[in-house]
Enzyme design. Structure first.
Site, PDB file in Angstrom:
ATOM      1  N   LYS A  87       0.467  -1.322  -0.045  1.00 23.41           N
ATOM      2  CA  LYS A  87       0.534   0.082   0.288  1.00 23.41           C
ATOM      3  C   LYS A  87       1.350   1.255   0.258  1.00 23.41           C
ATOM      4  CE  LYS A  87      -4.155   1.244   2.446  1.00 23.41           C
ATOM      5  NZ  LYS A  87      -5.163   0.874   3.712  1.00 23.41           N
ATOM      6  N   VAL A  88       0.215   1.733  -1.027  1.00 23.76           N
ATOM      7  CA  VAL A  88       1.617   3.194  -1.240  1.00 23.76           C
ATOM      8  C   VAL A  88       0.914   4.819  -0.951  1.00 23.76           C
ATOM      9  CG1 VAL A  88       3.237   4.173  -2.925  1.00 23.76           C
ATOM     10  CG2 VAL A  88       3.008   1.668  -3.006  1.00 23.76           C
TER      11      VAL A  88
END
Ligand code: G3P
Length: 216
Positions: A87-88
């Site tokens: 998750k960015v």
């Protein structure tokens, strides 16, 4: 629409999974901190425990904000289990990192998305998921689900493959509206998922059936 649970609480993940309708899990630093998970090894062990509970995509968020550190962190997270999705955050280096992960076969979930423009960038970078935060948009005085509709239209017109993962779900109506608008995934807290079960006429009807069953 796939159902993900938005928590790092193992008991809640287990309870949702036992319903048989769970497709994955999303976590974020706030949710991990809420469970008291501290230190690199404990964080890794916690993601491992989630992956052992649920057979589906599990989002694990990077904590750094520059490209090189995000890549290093994401590689370590992705190595934990094949179901880990890195998750960015939707920032400039985040977009670069998503593109790097995409080119290197690592799945990503682009988080903290609040506009259609951000969703277009996430799709262009090849994110597997884009996470519009609809509850937080509602909090700011706009209609969060309008963004789901707009992204769904754009992705369909442009044939983008990125899946819309509706996040920051606060209630049952959010889930229903996301399903109606074509979200691919909805990640919800356990109480919102269980809230879908509830209807007073179901309870009244069942009580009557059970009462009448005694006369059978
Ligand atoms: O996982 C991110 C998102 O779902 C956060 O939700 O309720 O903190 O806005 P919320």
């Amino acid at each position: 629409m796939k159902f993900f649970i938005d928590t790092a609480n193992l008991a809640q993940i287990k309870e949702a999974n036992e319903l048989g309708i769970l497709d994955g899990v999303t976590t974020n630093p706030s949710l991990m901190a809420k469970e008291g998970i501290k230190g690199e090894q404990n964080i890794i062990n916690h993601y491992k425990a989630i992956c052992e509970l649920v057979d589906g995509d599990i989002s694990a968020e990077v904590l750094s904000t520059d490209f090189a550190s995000m890549v290093e962190e994401g590689k370590k997270l992705a190595a934990i289990h094949p179901n880990i999705v890195v998750k960015v955050p939707m920032i400039k280096d985040g977009v670069k990192a998503i593109k790097w992960f995409t080119d290197n076969g690592i799945k990503t979930n682009c988080t903290l998305v609040f506009s259609a423009g951000q969703a277009i960038l996430a799709a262009k970078a090849g994110a597997k998921y884009v996470s519009p935060f609809i509850g937080r948009i509602d909090d700011s005085g706009w209609e969060g689900t309008d963004l789901i509709a707009q992204i769904a239209t754009i992705y369909a017109v442009q044939s983008f493959k990125t899946e819309i993962l509706a996040a920051s779900i606060r209630n049952v109506n959010h889930i229903i509206k996301c399903a109606e608008l074509g979200a691919d995934v909805c990640t919800s807290p356990l109480d919102s998922i269980l809230g879908l079960l509830k209807h007073p006429l179901t309870d009244i009807g069942l009580a009557k059936f059970l009462e009448d069953a005694k006369k059978m």
